[in-house]
Design a protein around this motif. Structure first.
Motif, PDB file in Angstrom:
ATOM      1  N   ILE A 126       0.839  -1.216   0.000  1.00  0.00           N
ATOM      2  CA  ILE A 126       0.000   0.000   0.000  1.00  0.00           C
ATOM      3  C   ILE A 126       0.870   1.262   0.000  1.00  0.00           C
ATOM      4  O   ILE A 126       0.409   2.349   0.353  1.00  0.00           O
ATOM      5  N   LYS A 137      -7.018   0.927   4.940  1.00  0.00           N
ATOM      6  CA  LYS A 137      -6.855   0.033   3.798  1.00  0.00           C
ATOM      7  C   LYS A 137      -7.305  -1.383   4.126  1.00  0.00           C
ATOM      8  O   LYS A 137      -7.853  -2.089   3.285  1.00  0.00           O
ATOM      9  N   SER A 140     -11.526   3.860   4.060  1.00  0.00           N
ATOM     10  CA  SER A 140     -11.117   5.088   3.381  1.00  0.00           C
ATOM     11  C   SER A 140     -12.231   5.644   2.513  1.00  0.00           C
ATOM     12  O   SER A 140     -12.450   6.850   2.457  1.00  0.00           O
TER      13      SER A 140
END
Length: 550
Positions: free
Chosen positions: A398, A441, A446
Protein backbone atom coordinates in the motif's frame (compact mmCIF):
# COMPACT_ATOMS: atom_id res chain seq x y z
CA UNK A 1 53.60 67.80 5.90
CA UNK A 2 50.49 66.92 3.90
CA UNK A 3 50.94 65.28 0.50
CA UNK A 4 47.85 66.97 -0.94
CA UNK A 5 49.97 69.48 -2.84
CA UNK A 6 51.47 66.61 -4.80
CA UNK A 7 48.18 65.55 -6.30
CA UNK A 8 47.54 67.07 -9.69
CA UNK A 9 45.19 70.04 -9.83
CA UNK A 10 41.90 70.25 -11.68
CA UNK A 11 43.70 70.73 -15.01
CA UNK A 12 45.86 67.65 -14.37
CA UNK A 13 49.21 69.46 -14.53
CA UNK A 14 52.36 69.30 -12.42
CA UNK A 15 53.55 72.71 -11.16
CA UNK A 16 57.07 73.96 -11.92
CA UNK A 17 59.12 76.85 -10.48
CA UNK A 18 62.34 78.08 -12.21
CA UNK A 19 64.99 79.81 -10.09
CA UNK A 20 68.04 81.36 -11.84
CA UNK A 21 69.84 84.70 -11.49
CA UNK A 22 70.47 84.95 -15.26
CA UNK A 23 67.45 86.51 -17.07
CA UNK A 24 68.41 84.99 -20.41
CA UNK A 25 68.51 81.50 -18.91
CA UNK A 26 65.15 81.97 -17.18
CA UNK A 27 63.59 83.39 -20.34
CA UNK A 28 64.97 80.59 -22.48
CA UNK A 29 63.74 77.90 -20.11
CA UNK A 30 60.29 79.54 -19.94
CA UNK A 31 59.79 80.12 -23.67
CA UNK A 32 61.87 77.63 -25.63
CA UNK A 33 60.67 74.41 -23.98
CA UNK A 34 57.08 73.11 -24.36
CA UNK A 35 56.30 72.41 -20.71
CA UNK A 36 52.56 71.93 -21.29
CA UNK A 37 53.23 69.08 -23.72
CA UNK A 38 54.83 67.23 -20.79
CA UNK A 39 51.93 67.89 -18.41
CA UNK A 40 53.73 70.70 -16.59
CA UNK A 41 52.39 74.12 -15.66
CA UNK A 42 54.95 76.94 -15.20
CA UNK A 43 53.81 78.29 -11.82
CA UNK A 44 56.45 81.03 -11.49
CA UNK A 45 60.09 82.09 -11.70
CA UNK A 46 62.58 83.79 -9.34
CA UNK A 47 66.05 85.36 -9.68
CA UNK A 48 67.57 84.20 -6.37
CA UNK A 49 67.29 81.55 -3.69
CA UNK A 50 65.55 83.75 -1.12
CA UNK A 51 62.85 85.00 -3.52
CA UNK A 52 62.62 81.51 -4.99
CA UNK A 53 61.96 80.05 -1.53
CA UNK A 54 59.13 82.54 -0.93
CA UNK A 55 57.59 81.60 -4.27
CA UNK A 56 57.94 77.89 -3.52
CA UNK A 57 56.32 78.35 -0.10
CA UNK A 58 53.43 80.04 -1.86
CA UNK A 59 52.74 77.75 -4.84
CA UNK A 60 54.18 74.47 -3.46
CA UNK A 61 55.39 73.14 -6.81
CA UNK A 62 56.02 69.53 -7.77
CA UNK A 63 59.28 70.41 -9.58
CA UNK A 64 61.96 73.05 -8.93
CA UNK A 65 64.52 73.78 -11.66
CA UNK A 66 67.26 75.84 -10.02
CA UNK A 67 70.69 77.27 -10.64
CA UNK A 68 73.42 76.31 -8.17
CA UNK A 69 75.27 79.60 -7.73
CA UNK A 70 73.16 82.68 -6.99
CA UNK A 71 74.06 85.93 -5.14
CA UNK A 72 72.05 85.93 -1.91
CA UNK A 73 71.01 82.29 -1.37
CA UNK A 74 72.51 79.64 -3.61
CA UNK A 75 70.62 76.64 -4.98
CA UNK A 76 72.16 74.17 -2.53
CA UNK A 77 71.02 76.14 0.54
CA UNK A 78 67.58 76.79 -0.94
CA UNK A 79 67.23 73.09 -1.77
CA UNK A 80 67.97 72.15 1.82
CA UNK A 81 65.11 74.43 2.93
CA UNK A 82 62.82 72.90 0.29
CA UNK A 83 63.75 69.38 1.38
CA UNK A 84 62.86 70.18 5.01
CA UNK A 85 59.51 71.77 4.12
CA UNK A 86 58.43 69.81 1.05
CA UNK A 87 60.36 66.53 0.96
CA UNK A 88 58.42 65.18 -2.02
CA UNK A 89 59.30 68.07 -4.33
CA UNK A 90 61.62 67.07 -7.18
CA UNK A 91 64.76 69.28 -7.50
CA UNK A 92 66.78 69.52 -10.72
CA UNK A 93 70.03 71.56 -10.67
CA UNK A 94 71.42 73.71 -13.51
CA UNK A 95 75.11 74.46 -13.27
CA UNK A 96 78.00 75.68 -15.29
CA UNK A 97 80.50 74.32 -12.83
CA UNK A 98 81.13 70.66 -13.34
CA UNK A 99 83.11 69.88 -10.20
CA UNK A 100 83.08 67.16 -7.57
CA UNK A 101 82.06 69.50 -4.71
CA UNK A 102 78.88 70.52 -6.54
CA UNK A 103 77.89 66.93 -7.30
CA UNK A 104 78.51 65.95 -3.68
CA UNK A 105 76.31 68.79 -2.40
CA UNK A 106 73.58 67.95 -4.91
CA UNK A 107 73.52 64.35 -3.71
CA UNK A 108 73.26 65.49 -0.10
CA UNK A 109 69.99 67.31 -0.79
CA UNK A 110 68.74 64.37 -2.86
CA UNK A 111 68.47 66.18 -6.18
CA UNK A 112 66.79 63.96 -8.75
CA UNK A 113 68.94 65.14 -11.64
CA UNK A 114 71.16 67.97 -12.95
CA UNK A 115 71.87 69.76 -16.27
CA UNK A 116 74.97 71.63 -17.31
CA UNK A 117 74.91 75.05 -18.92
CA UNK A 118 74.44 75.87 -21.66
CA UNK A 119 71.17 73.94 -21.49
CA UNK A 120 70.50 71.73 -24.48
CA UNK A 121 66.81 71.07 -25.19
CA UNK A 122 67.20 67.31 -25.95
CA UNK A 123 69.02 66.84 -22.65
CA UNK A 124 66.40 68.93 -20.81
CA UNK A 125 63.63 66.88 -22.38
CA UNK A 126 65.12 63.59 -21.18
CA UNK A 127 65.51 64.94 -17.65
CA UNK A 128 61.95 66.32 -17.59
CA UNK A 129 60.53 63.02 -18.84
CA UNK A 130 62.38 61.14 -16.09
CA UNK A 131 61.13 63.55 -13.43
CA UNK A 132 57.51 63.35 -14.67
CA UNK A 133 57.75 59.56 -14.74
CA UNK A 134 58.95 59.58 -11.13
CA UNK A 135 56.07 61.85 -10.10
CA UNK A 136 53.51 59.65 -11.84
CA UNK A 137 54.95 56.50 -10.27
CA UNK A 138 54.87 58.04 -6.79
CA UNK A 139 51.34 59.30 -7.35
CA UNK A 140 50.18 55.83 -8.37
CA UNK A 141 51.86 54.35 -5.29
CA UNK A 142 50.15 56.89 -3.04
CA UNK A 143 46.78 56.15 -4.58
CA UNK A 144 47.40 52.43 -4.20
CA UNK A 145 48.33 52.87 -0.54
CA UNK A 146 45.27 55.06 0.01
CA UNK A 147 43.01 52.48 -1.65
CA UNK A 148 44.55 49.74 0.46
CA UNK A 149 44.03 51.79 3.62
CA UNK A 150 40.36 52.29 2.71
CA UNK A 151 39.94 48.58 2.01
CA UNK A 152 41.74 47.71 5.23
CA UNK A 153 39.42 50.01 7.18
CA UNK A 154 36.39 48.48 5.50
CA UNK A 155 37.58 44.94 6.22
CA UNK A 156 38.50 45.66 9.85
CA UNK A 157 35.24 44.21 11.28
CA UNK A 158 35.85 41.01 9.32
CA UNK A 159 39.46 40.79 10.51
CA UNK A 160 38.35 41.31 14.12
CA UNK A 161 35.68 38.64 13.76
CA UNK A 162 38.16 36.19 12.22
CA UNK A 163 40.62 36.81 15.06
CA UNK A 164 37.96 36.39 17.77
CA UNK A 165 36.77 33.16 16.13
CA UNK A 166 40.31 31.83 16.22
CA UNK A 167 40.53 32.61 19.96
CA UNK A 168 37.52 30.43 20.85
CA UNK A 169 38.30 27.65 18.40
CA UNK A 170 42.09 27.32 18.40
CA UNK A 171 43.15 29.42 21.36
CA UNK A 172 46.38 31.39 21.52
CA UNK A 173 48.80 29.45 19.35
CA UNK A 174 51.69 31.92 19.78
CA UNK A 175 52.03 34.71 22.32
CA UNK A 176 54.69 36.44 20.21
CA UNK A 177 53.12 39.37 18.42
CA UNK A 178 49.73 38.79 20.09
CA UNK A 179 49.61 42.18 21.79
CA UNK A 180 50.69 43.96 18.61
CA UNK A 181 47.99 42.19 16.64
CA UNK A 182 45.29 43.10 19.16
CA UNK A 183 46.40 46.73 19.10
CA UNK A 184 46.17 46.71 15.32
CA UNK A 185 42.61 45.33 15.57
CA UNK A 186 41.77 47.76 18.40
CA UNK A 187 40.94 44.94 20.80
CA UNK A 188 41.57 45.11 24.53
CA UNK A 189 41.90 41.54 25.76
CA UNK A 190 44.41 41.28 28.62
CA UNK A 191 46.21 37.90 28.46
CA UNK A 192 45.74 37.01 32.14
CA UNK A 193 42.25 38.32 32.96
CA UNK A 194 39.19 36.29 33.95
CA UNK A 195 37.15 35.30 30.88
CA UNK A 196 33.85 33.59 30.23
CA UNK A 197 32.07 32.83 26.94
CA UNK A 198 28.38 33.49 26.43
CA UNK A 199 26.75 31.73 23.45
CA UNK A 200 23.47 32.93 21.89
CA UNK A 201 21.73 30.54 19.48
CA UNK A 202 18.57 31.32 17.51
CA UNK A 203 15.81 28.81 18.25
CA UNK A 204 14.37 27.21 15.09
CA UNK A 205 17.16 28.92 13.15
CA UNK A 206 16.41 27.08 9.89
CA UNK A 207 12.81 28.29 9.93
CA UNK A 208 13.77 31.82 11.03
CA UNK A 209 16.45 32.27 8.35
CA UNK A 210 15.10 30.27 5.41
CA UNK A 211 12.25 32.66 4.61
CA UNK A 212 14.49 35.74 4.47
CA UNK A 213 16.41 37.32 1.61
CA UNK A 214 20.19 37.60 1.95
CA UNK A 215 19.76 41.29 2.72
CA UNK A 216 17.26 40.56 5.50
CA UNK A 217 19.55 37.88 6.93
CA UNK A 218 22.41 40.37 7.12
CA UNK A 219 20.14 42.98 8.72
CA UNK A 220 18.97 40.45 11.31
CA UNK A 221 22.56 39.44 12.10
CA UNK A 222 23.62 43.07 12.43
CA UNK A 223 20.66 43.80 14.73
CA UNK A 224 21.39 40.81 16.96
CA UNK A 225 25.07 41.74 17.27
CA UNK A 226 24.18 45.35 17.98
CA UNK A 227 21.84 44.38 20.83
CA UNK A 228 24.28 41.84 22.31
CA UNK A 229 27.22 44.28 22.14
CA UNK A 230 25.30 47.22 23.61
CA UNK A 231 24.09 45.14 26.55
CA UNK A 232 27.58 43.67 27.02
CA UNK A 233 29.05 47.18 27.17
CA UNK A 234 26.36 48.17 29.68
CA UNK A 235 27.15 45.40 32.18
CA UNK A 236 30.68 44.13 31.44
CA UNK A 237 33.56 44.44 28.99
CA UNK A 238 33.74 42.19 25.98
CA UNK A 239 33.25 41.60 22.28
CA UNK A 240 30.35 40.02 20.40
CA UNK A 241 30.60 38.39 16.97
CA UNK A 242 28.80 35.91 14.70
CA UNK A 243 30.50 32.53 14.86
CA UNK A 244 28.23 30.72 12.39
CA UNK A 245 24.69 31.04 11.01
CA UNK A 246 22.31 31.44 13.92
CA UNK A 247 25.09 31.41 16.56
CA UNK A 248 26.55 34.49 18.25
CA UNK A 249 29.37 34.57 20.78
CA UNK A 250 30.28 37.16 23.37
CA UNK A 251 33.74 36.96 24.95
CA UNK A 252 33.32 38.58 28.37
CA UNK A 253 36.07 39.99 30.59
CA UNK A 254 35.27 39.73 34.28
CA UNK A 255 36.66 41.77 37.16
CA UNK A 256 38.36 39.37 39.54
CA UNK A 257 37.59 41.63 42.50
CA UNK A 258 33.99 42.44 41.58
CA UNK A 259 31.21 41.04 43.75
CA UNK A 260 28.17 39.18 42.41
CA UNK A 261 29.84 38.29 39.10
CA UNK A 262 27.35 35.46 38.59
CA UNK A 263 24.39 37.76 39.19
CA UNK A 264 25.66 40.28 36.62
CA UNK A 265 26.16 37.47 34.10
CA UNK A 266 22.60 36.21 34.48
CA UNK A 267 21.21 39.74 34.32
CA UNK A 268 23.08 40.30 31.05
CA UNK A 269 21.83 36.98 29.63
CA UNK A 270 18.22 37.70 30.58
CA UNK A 271 18.34 41.16 29.04
CA UNK A 272 19.81 39.79 25.81
CA UNK A 273 17.10 37.13 25.59
CA UNK A 274 14.27 39.53 26.45
CA UNK A 275 15.44 42.33 24.13
CA UNK A 276 15.86 39.98 21.16
CA UNK A 277 12.35 38.71 21.76
CA UNK A 278 10.91 42.20 22.19
CA UNK A 279 12.61 43.99 19.30
CA UNK A 280 13.37 41.25 16.78
CA UNK A 281 10.59 38.78 17.67
CA UNK A 282 13.00 35.83 17.87
CA UNK A 283 13.51 33.24 20.58
CA UNK A 284 17.05 32.35 21.65
CA UNK A 285 18.76 29.85 23.91
CA UNK A 286 21.82 31.14 25.77
CA UNK A 287 24.62 28.87 26.95
CA UNK A 288 27.10 30.13 29.56
CA UNK A 289 30.54 28.54 29.62
CA UNK A 290 33.02 27.92 32.37
CA UNK A 291 35.07 30.76 33.80
CA UNK A 292 38.74 30.59 32.72
CA UNK A 293 41.73 32.50 34.09
CA UNK A 294 43.44 33.56 30.86
CA UNK A 295 42.79 34.25 27.20
CA UNK A 296 44.34 30.86 26.42
CA UNK A 297 41.40 29.15 28.15
CA UNK A 298 38.72 30.59 25.84
CA UNK A 299 38.32 27.37 23.77
CA UNK A 300 37.41 25.51 26.96
CA UNK A 301 34.83 28.11 27.97
CA UNK A 302 33.36 28.14 24.45
CA UNK A 303 33.15 24.32 24.38
CA UNK A 304 31.20 24.32 27.65
CA UNK A 305 28.93 27.15 26.48
CA UNK A 306 28.23 25.12 23.32
CA UNK A 307 27.43 22.02 25.38
CA UNK A 308 25.15 24.05 27.65
CA UNK A 309 23.23 25.55 24.72
CA UNK A 310 22.84 22.08 23.18
CA UNK A 311 20.90 20.99 26.24
CA UNK A 312 17.80 22.73 24.89
CA UNK A 313 17.32 19.36 23.18
CA UNK A 314 16.18 18.17 26.61
CA UNK A 315 15.36 21.30 28.59
CA UNK A 316 13.44 23.28 25.95
CA UNK A 317 13.99 26.54 24.08
CA UNK A 318 14.21 30.17 25.18
CA UNK A 319 16.35 29.30 28.21
CA UNK A 320 19.58 30.39 29.87
CA UNK A 321 21.67 27.31 30.61
CA UNK A 322 25.02 27.08 32.42
CA UNK A 323 27.38 24.15 32.18
CA UNK A 324 27.41 24.03 36.00
CA UNK A 325 23.67 23.37 36.09
CA UNK A 326 23.97 20.15 34.10
CA UNK A 327 24.48 16.71 35.53
CA UNK A 328 27.94 15.72 34.29
CA UNK A 329 27.96 12.26 35.89
CA UNK A 330 28.34 9.15 33.77
CA UNK A 331 25.09 7.65 32.58
CA UNK A 332 24.23 4.68 30.42
CA UNK A 333 22.92 5.33 26.94
CA UNK A 334 19.64 3.56 26.14
CA UNK A 335 19.79 1.74 22.83
CA UNK A 336 17.18 1.07 20.17
CA UNK A 337 17.36 -2.72 19.80
CA UNK A 338 16.04 -5.35 17.37
CA UNK A 339 13.21 -6.49 19.64
CA UNK A 340 11.82 -2.96 19.84
CA UNK A 341 12.03 -2.70 16.06
CA UNK A 342 9.94 -5.84 15.58
CA UNK A 343 7.32 -4.80 18.15
CA UNK A 344 6.99 -1.40 16.49
CA UNK A 345 6.72 -3.02 13.04
CA UNK A 346 3.99 -5.33 14.34
CA UNK A 347 1.97 -2.39 15.75
CA UNK A 348 2.24 -0.53 12.44
CA UNK A 349 1.17 -3.55 10.38
CA UNK A 350 -1.82 -4.04 12.63
CA UNK A 351 -2.74 -0.37 12.43
CA UNK A 352 -2.93 -0.40 16.23
CA UNK A 353 -2.42 3.20 17.38
CA UNK A 354 -2.62 2.39 21.10
CA UNK A 355 0.08 -0.26 20.88
CA UNK A 356 2.13 2.05 18.65
CA UNK A 357 1.97 4.79 21.30
CA UNK A 358 3.15 2.34 23.97
CA UNK A 359 6.08 1.15 21.85
CA UNK A 360 7.13 4.71 20.99
CA UNK A 361 7.09 5.68 24.66
CA UNK A 362 9.25 2.65 25.44
CA UNK A 363 11.78 3.76 22.81
CA UNK A 364 11.76 7.55 23.07
CA UNK A 365 11.14 8.28 26.75
CA UNK A 366 14.41 6.66 27.91
CA UNK A 367 16.25 8.61 25.20
CA UNK A 368 14.83 11.86 26.58
CA UNK A 369 16.69 11.18 29.81
CA UNK A 370 20.04 10.64 28.10
CA UNK A 371 22.21 13.74 28.13
CA UNK A 372 25.55 12.20 27.33
CA UNK A 373 25.65 11.68 23.54
CA UNK A 374 21.85 11.63 23.54
CA UNK A 375 21.52 14.60 21.20
CA UNK A 376 22.87 12.74 18.16
CA UNK A 377 21.55 9.31 19.08
CA UNK A 378 17.94 10.44 19.54
CA UNK A 379 17.86 11.90 16.05
CA UNK A 380 19.56 8.78 14.70
CA UNK A 381 16.79 6.61 16.17
CA UNK A 382 14.10 8.86 14.70
CA UNK A 383 15.84 8.61 11.32
CA UNK A 384 15.35 4.83 11.52
CA UNK A 385 11.71 4.95 12.58
CA UNK A 386 10.49 6.96 9.58
CA UNK A 387 11.90 4.60 6.87
CA UNK A 388 10.74 1.63 8.97
CA UNK A 389 7.15 2.75 8.49
CA UNK A 390 7.75 3.04 4.73
CA UNK A 391 8.95 -0.57 4.61
CA UNK A 392 5.79 -1.63 6.42
CA UNK A 393 3.65 0.04 3.73
CA UNK A 394 5.76 -1.67 1.07
CA UNK A 395 5.29 -5.06 2.74
CA UNK A 396 1.53 -4.49 2.78
CA UNK A 397 1.58 -3.35 -0.87
CA UNK A 398 0.00 0.00 0.00
CA UNK A 399 3.04 2.25 -0.49
CA UNK A 400 2.24 5.13 -2.86
CA UNK A 401 4.29 7.90 -4.50
CA UNK A 402 2.65 10.38 -2.13
CA UNK A 403 3.93 8.45 0.88
CA UNK A 404 7.40 8.30 -0.70
CA UNK A 405 7.44 12.09 -0.99
CA UNK A 406 6.03 12.47 2.50
CA UNK A 407 8.75 10.23 3.94
CA UNK A 408 11.48 12.33 2.32
CA UNK A 409 9.93 15.54 3.66
CA UNK A 410 9.66 13.99 7.13
CA UNK A 411 13.37 13.12 7.15
CA UNK A 412 14.20 16.69 6.11
CA UNK A 413 12.00 18.07 8.91
CA UNK A 414 13.70 15.86 11.48
CA UNK A 415 16.98 17.67 10.84
CA UNK A 416 15.33 20.96 11.75
CA UNK A 417 13.88 19.85 15.09
CA UNK A 418 15.74 21.22 18.10
CA UNK A 419 14.12 19.66 21.18
CA UNK A 420 13.29 16.14 22.33
CA UNK A 421 9.67 17.14 22.83
CA UNK A 422 9.37 18.25 19.21
CA UNK A 423 10.96 15.02 18.01
CA UNK A 424 8.66 12.81 20.06
CA UNK A 425 5.55 14.66 18.91
CA UNK A 426 6.65 14.64 15.27
CA UNK A 427 7.47 10.91 15.16
CA UNK A 428 4.27 9.99 17.01
CA UNK A 429 2.16 12.07 14.61
CA UNK A 430 3.81 10.66 11.49
CA UNK A 431 3.63 7.02 12.57
CA UNK A 432 0.09 7.59 13.82
CA UNK A 433 -0.96 8.58 10.31
CA UNK A 434 0.71 5.42 8.98
CA UNK A 435 -1.45 3.42 11.39
CA UNK A 436 -4.62 5.16 10.22
CA UNK A 437 -3.70 4.52 6.57
CA UNK A 438 -3.03 0.84 7.23
CA UNK A 439 -6.23 0.45 9.23
CA UNK A 440 -8.36 2.09 6.60
CA UNK A 441 -6.86 0.03 3.80
CA UNK A 442 -7.47 -3.14 5.79
CA UNK A 443 -11.08 -2.29 6.66
CA UNK A 444 -12.06 -0.38 3.53
CA UNK A 445 -12.88 2.63 5.67
CA UNK A 446 -11.12 5.09 3.38
CA UNK A 447 -14.09 5.22 1.02
CA UNK A 448 -16.32 5.99 3.99
CA UNK A 449 -14.05 8.87 5.03
CA UNK A 450 -14.12 10.26 1.50
CA UNK A 451 -17.91 10.15 1.43
CA UNK A 452 -18.12 11.93 4.77
CA UNK A 453 -15.77 14.64 3.43
CA UNK A 454 -17.87 15.06 0.29
CA UNK A 455 -21.08 15.27 2.30
CA UNK A 456 -19.54 17.85 4.63
CA UNK A 457 -18.42 20.00 1.68
CA UNK A 458 -21.80 19.78 -0.04
CA UNK A 459 -23.49 20.91 3.15
CA UNK A 460 -21.03 23.66 4.05
CA UNK A 461 -19.79 24.89 0.63
CA UNK A 462 -21.18 28.41 1.30
CA UNK A 463 -18.95 28.80 4.37
CA UNK A 464 -15.31 29.89 4.39
CA UNK A 465 -14.15 26.28 4.59
CA UNK A 466 -10.55 25.35 5.36
CA UNK A 467 -8.66 22.04 5.38
CA UNK A 468 -8.54 22.36 9.16
CA UNK A 469 -12.38 22.44 9.30
CA UNK A 470 -12.66 19.34 7.13
CA UNK A 471 -9.91 17.44 8.97
CA UNK A 472 -11.53 18.23 12.30
CA UNK A 473 -14.87 16.88 11.06
CA UNK A 474 -13.40 13.45 10.23
CA UNK A 475 -10.97 13.44 13.21
CA UNK A 476 -7.79 13.20 11.15
CA UNK A 477 -4.78 15.49 10.61
CA UNK A 478 -4.84 18.08 7.82
CA UNK A 479 -1.85 16.49 6.06
CA UNK A 480 -3.36 13.02 6.13
CA UNK A 481 -6.82 14.16 5.01
CA UNK A 482 -5.32 15.98 2.01
CA UNK A 483 -3.20 12.96 1.09
CA UNK A 484 -6.06 10.47 1.50
CA UNK A 485 -8.56 12.51 -0.55
CA UNK A 486 -6.13 12.95 -3.45
CA UNK A 487 -5.13 9.30 -3.46
CA UNK A 488 -8.73 8.09 -3.44
CA UNK A 489 -10.30 10.63 -5.83
CA UNK A 490 -7.46 11.90 -8.02
CA UNK A 491 -8.19 15.52 -7.12
CA UNK A 492 -7.46 17.82 -4.19
CA UNK A 493 -10.03 18.84 -1.60
CA UNK A 494 -9.93 22.44 -2.86
CA UNK A 495 -10.54 21.28 -6.43
CA UNK A 496 -13.59 19.32 -5.31
CA UNK A 497 -14.85 22.25 -3.20
CA UNK A 498 -14.48 24.59 -6.19
CA UNK A 499 -16.35 22.14 -8.42
CA UNK A 500 -19.25 21.92 -5.94
CA UNK A 501 -19.45 25.70 -5.66
CA UNK A 502 -19.49 26.24 -9.43
CA UNK A 503 -22.29 23.66 -9.86
CA UNK A 504 -24.35 25.42 -7.19
CA UNK A 505 -23.63 28.77 -8.89
CA UNK A 506 -24.96 27.41 -12.17
CA UNK A 507 -28.24 26.51 -10.49
CA UNK A 508 -28.60 30.00 -9.00
CA UNK A 509 -27.72 31.77 -12.27
CA UNK A 510 -30.63 30.11 -14.03
CA UNK A 511 -32.95 32.29 -11.95
CA UNK A 512 -32.78 35.84 -13.46
CA UNK A 513 -34.07 37.34 -10.22
CA UNK A 514 -30.84 36.42 -8.38
CA UNK A 515 -28.19 39.12 -8.69
CA UNK A 516 -24.59 38.21 -9.52
CA UNK A 517 -23.16 39.36 -6.20
CA UNK A 518 -25.85 37.30 -4.40
CA UNK A 519 -24.78 34.22 -6.34
CA UNK A 520 -21.16 34.93 -5.46
CA UNK A 521 -21.86 35.20 -1.73
CA UNK A 522 -24.18 32.22 -1.75
CA UNK A 523 -21.47 29.86 -2.95
CA UNK A 524 -18.75 31.04 -0.55
CA UNK A 525 -16.89 33.75 -2.51
CA UNK A 526 -16.58 37.34 -1.27
CA UNK A 527 -14.87 38.80 -4.37
CA UNK A 528 -17.21 38.97 -7.43
CA UNK A 529 -14.28 39.62 -9.77
CA UNK A 530 -12.43 36.53 -8.58
CA UNK A 531 -15.61 34.48 -8.75
CA UNK A 532 -16.25 35.62 -12.34
CA UNK A 533 -12.72 34.64 -13.45
CA UNK A 534 -12.98 31.29 -11.70
CA UNK A 535 -16.41 30.60 -13.24
CA UNK A 536 -15.11 31.33 -16.75
CA UNK A 537 -12.03 29.18 -16.16
CA UNK A 538 -14.20 26.19 -15.23
CA UNK A 539 -17.13 26.62 -17.64
CA UNK A 540 -15.63 28.65 -20.47
CA UNK A 541 -18.29 31.33 -19.99
CA UNK A 542 -18.68 34.39 -17.80
CA UNK A 543 -21.59 34.26 -15.31
CA UNK A 544 -23.60 36.73 -17.44
CA UNK A 545 -22.94 34.75 -20.65
CA UNK A 546 -23.99 31.56 -18.91
CA UNK A 547 -27.23 33.21 -17.70
CA UNK A 548 -27.99 34.48 -21.23
CA UNK A 549 -28.29 30.87 -22.36
CA UNK A 550 -31.39 30.52 -20.23
Amino acid sequence: MSLDFLVKGQIGMYKLVIVDDEPTVRNGLCTLFDWEAHGIELAGQADDGDTGLELINSVQPHIVLTDVKMPTMDGIQMSREIRDRFPETKIVFISGHNDADFLKSAMQVHAVDYIFKPVKLPELQKVVERVVQNLQTEEMERRLVKDMQVKLTQSMPLLREKFLMSLIQDGVMQTKGLQERMEFLNLKLPPDSLYIVLLVTIDDSVEVLSGRSERDKQLLSYSILNIVQELTDLHLQGYAFENRNGEYVSILIQDEHAEERESVLFTLSEEIRDNLSRWLKISVTIGIGEQVRSIAGLPVSYKHAREAADQKWYLGKNRIITIDSLDTGEESLNRFDTEQTERLRSALKAGDRERLAEELDAILLPLSRNRKNGFKYSRYVAMQLIPLSGRVLLDLNILTKEWDVKEKNALDQLNQLETMTELMQFVASYLGEICVWVQEKRSGRSSNVIERIRTFIEERYADNLTIADIAGYVYLSQTYVSLLFRQETGETIYEYLMKVRIEKAKELLRDPRTKFYEVCNAVGYTDPSYFSKLFKKITGLTPSAYRDQF
